[in-house]
Enzyme design. Structure first.
Site, PDB file in Angstrom:
ATOM      1  N   ASP A 186       5.775  22.508 -60.154  1.00  0.00           N
ATOM      2  CA  ASP A 186       4.856  23.580 -60.531  1.00  0.00           C
ATOM      3  C   ASP A 186       4.429  24.297 -59.265  1.00  0.00           C
ATOM      4  OD1 ASP A 186       3.057  25.072 -62.295  1.00  0.00           O
ATOM      5  OD2 ASP A 186       1.460  23.971 -61.278  1.00  0.00           O
ATOM      6  N   GLU A 270       9.779  26.832 -63.009  1.00  0.00           N
ATOM      7  CA  GLU A 270       9.444  27.911 -63.932  1.00  0.00           C
ATOM      8  C   GLU A 270      10.106  29.214 -63.484  1.00  0.00           C
ATOM      9  OE1 GLU A 270       5.186  27.525 -65.942  1.00  0.00           O
ATOM     10  OE2 GLU A 270       5.065  27.340 -63.769  1.00  0.00           O
ATOM     11  N   CYS A 323      -0.880  19.169 -73.405  1.00  0.00           N
ATOM     12  CA  CYS A 323      -1.108  17.791 -72.959  1.00  0.00           C
ATOM     13  C   CYS A 323       0.244  17.100 -72.793  1.00  0.00           C
ATOM     14  CB  CYS A 323      -1.968  17.048 -73.963  1.00  0.00           C
ATOM     15  SG  CYS A 323      -2.199  15.279 -73.579  1.00  0.00           S
ATOM     16  N   CYS A 326       0.228  13.709 -75.364  1.00  0.00           N
ATOM     17  CA  CYS A 326       0.341  13.774 -76.825  1.00  0.00           C
ATOM     18  C   CYS A 326       0.886  15.104 -77.329  1.00  0.00           C
ATOM     19  CB  CYS A 326      -1.012  13.489 -77.481  1.00  0.00           C
ATOM     20  SG  CYS A 326      -2.240  14.793 -77.222  1.00  0.00           S
ATOM     21  N   CYS A 342      -7.999  16.090 -72.728  1.00  0.00           N
ATOM     22  CA  CYS A 342      -7.311  16.443 -73.971  1.00  0.00           C
ATOM     23  C   CYS A 342      -8.198  16.089 -75.169  1.00  0.00           C
ATOM     24  CB  CYS A 342      -5.974  15.704 -74.059  1.00  0.00           C
ATOM     25  SG  CYS A 342      -5.097  15.956 -75.617  1.00  0.00           S
ATOM     26  N   ASP A 352      -2.406  20.913 -62.369  1.00  0.00           N
ATOM     27  CA  ASP A 352      -1.092  21.138 -61.769  1.00  0.00           C
ATOM     28  C   ASP A 352      -0.131  19.987 -62.051  1.00  0.00           C
ATOM     29  OD1 ASP A 352      -2.028  23.543 -60.727  1.00  0.00           O
ATOM     30  OD2 ASP A 352      -2.784  22.576 -58.917  1.00  0.00           O
TER      31      ASP A 352
END
Length: 400
Positions: A186, A270, A323, A326, A342, A352
Site C-alpha cells: 500500500d 494498486e 475489514c 471478516c 471493525c 495502512d
C-alpha cells in the site's frame, strides 16, 4: 532482452564541440520535421510517413542554408526521424502525449547505431571524432572488453555533465529461486509503502530536504540578467540541485523495488492515477516527490527479469474501508482516521496495514491463488501475460 549501462563520460574539447554540433542538428531536424507534420495534418488532414521525412532530410542537406547538416554524422539525424515516427505512432494509439518541440536548454542526446561507433578493447570511438571517448565503467560484473552494444547514446544534462549509455542485447536472465511468499504493498505519502507483512518503509522526502537550498538558487537565478554568464552559472546550480534530488530518489526506488522482488514471488500493488493525483494543489508536490509511477515501472521490468508476478488491482477497490478479517465494508472512512475498529468482528485495524492485506487478498484472487477475504473485488492484472478477466469475480476458479 535489452539492457542499458549508463556511465559518466569525459569528452575532450574537440569531442565536446562535435557532440554539441550534433545535438543542435538533431534538435533542428526534430523541430523542422515536427512542424512539417503539424502543417500537413492541419492543411491536408493526413499523416506524414517516415519515407517522406527521410526524403525531406536529404533535400535539406542539399540546400545552402542547411548544408551544415552534412558536417555531423547522419546516423543521429536518421534516429531522430525514427524516434519521432514512433512517438506519433504511440500518440495515435493513445499510449503517449503529442510530441513536443525540443529546447536547447533541456537535456540533449544523440543516438548512434553500430555504423557510427566502434568499440575495441574497451575503447569507444565515435563518428566524426579522432580520439577515443573517455568514460568511467562502474559495472564490475560486466566485462567491458566483451561488450557488444547495438546502440550508443551520448547525452549532456542541464548541469553540464556528460553521459554515455550502452544498449546491449542479452540472453534471457535466469529467474530468481522461488520464496513461496506473496506480499501486498500500500503506497502512501506519510509512509512511502506499508506491506502486508506489517513492514513500513519511510518516505525520505528528497525534494523537501533540498527545498530551501533549491529555492535560494532559484531566487539567485531570477535576479540575473537573461543571457548573461552569471545567469548561466546560477542556472547550472539549480540544475545540480535538481540532479541530486533526482539521483537520491532514483537510488531509493531502486533499492526498495529490488528488495521487494527478491523477497516475494507475487507482488500486488494498486493502480494509482498519479497524473490526476498530482493536480491536488495541497499534496501535488509531495505526491510527485514519491515517484510512484517510476516505482511501478521498476517493479514491472524487475519482476519480468526475475520471473516474479506483479499484480495491479483496480484503483477503485476499497482496500482501506474493508475489514481484512471478516470482509465488512465501511460506508465512510475519512483520510485522517489512521486506526479503526471493525463493527462486525471488533478487530482493531491499522489503516495502512489493513489496506495492504486487502490488496494482497485481491491480488491472490487474480493470480490464481487462494481467494482470501476479497469480496466482489474489481481487480485486474498487468503484465505481458494477461489471465482471464477477474472483474466482479467473487470466487475465481482454477481451470482443471
Amino acid at each position: 532482452m535489452r539492457m542499458a549501462y549508463k556511465c559518466r563520460a569525459y569528452p575532450d574539447a574537440e569531442q565536446a564541440t562535435v557532440f554539441g554540433r550534433t545535438f543542435g542538428c538533431v534538435r533542428l531536424v526534430w523541430n523542422k520535421t515536427l512542424a512539417e507534420r503539424h502543417r500537413v495534418w492541419h492543411a491536408e488532414g493526413r499523416r506524414v510517413s517516415y519515407k517522406e521525412t527521410d526524403a525531406a532530410l536529404t533535400a535539406w542537406k542539399k540546400t545552402e542554408d542547411l548544408a551544415f547538416l552534412n558536417e555531423v554524422s547522419s546516423v543521429p539525424l536518421q534516429q531522430a526521424l525514427r524516434h519521432q515516427h514512433a512517438a506519433f505512432a504511440n500518440f495515435f494509439a493513445g499510449r503517449a502525449r503529442y510530441p513536443r518541440f525540443k529546447n536547447r536548454n533541456s537535456r540533449q542526446s544523440a543516438h548512434y547505431t553500430r555504423s557510427a561507433f566502434r568499440i575495441h578493447d574497451g575503447e569507444l570511438r565515435m563518428a566524426k571524432t579522432t580520439a577515443p571517448l573517455a568514460f568511467v565503467w562502474s559495472f564490475d560484473d560486466v566485462d567491458l572488453v566483451a561488450l557488444n552494444p547495438t546502440m550508443v547514446v551520448i547525452s549532456r544534462d542541464c548541469d553540464g555533465r556528460w553521459y554515455v549509455t550502452f544498449a546491449v542485447d542479452t540472453a534471457e536472465p535466469v529467474p530468481l529461486p522461488a520464496t513461496g511468499h506473496q506480499i501486498g504493498v500500500d503506497l502512501g505519502v506519510k509512509e512511502f509503502a506499508v506491506t502486508s507483512d506489517g513492514d513500513r518503509i519511510a518516505n525520505p522526502r528528497h525534494l523537501e530536504k533540498k527545498q530551501r537550498n533549491l529555492a535560494r538558487y532559484q531566487r539567485r537565478m531570477a535576479r540575473r540578467r537573461p543571457g548573461s554568464n552569471n545567469r548561466g552559472k546560477a542556472k547550472a546550480k539549480v540544475a545540480r540541485a535538481h540532479r541530486k534530488v533526482r539521483n537520491a530518489r532514483s537510488d531509493f526506488l531502486h533499492r526498495t523495488s529490488t528488495d521487494l522482488v527478491q523477497k516475494a514471488d507475487v507482488i500486488v500493488i494498486e493502480d494509482l492515477a498519479v497524473t490526476n493525483m498530482v493536480r491536488n494543489r495541497t499534496l501535488g508536490r509531495a505526491i510527485s516527490d514519491c515517484g510512484w509511477g517510476e516505482f511501478r515501472r521498476q517493479l514491472e521490468y524487475k519482476c519480468e527479469r526475475a520471473g516474479r508476478t506483479l499484480v495491479v488491482i483496480d484503483r477503485w477497490y476499497p482496500s482501506s474501508k474493508t475489514c481484512s478479517h471478516c470482509g465488512h465494508l465501511l460506508a465512510e472512512l475519512s483520510l485522517s482516521t489512521r486506526r479503526w475498529t471493525c463493527p462486525g468482528c471488533r478487530t482493531r485495524h491499522d489503516r495502512d496495514v489493513n489496506a495492504a492485506k486487502n490488496i494482497l487478498a485481491a491480488g491472490r484472487a487474480v493470480a490464481g491463488y487462494s481467494p482470501g477475504d476479497v469480496c466482489g473485488a474489481d481487480v485486474r492484472r498487468r503484465g505481458s501475460s494477461l489471465p482471464q478477466s477477474a472483474v466482479k469475480q467473487k470466487h475465481p476458479r482454477r481451470e482443471p
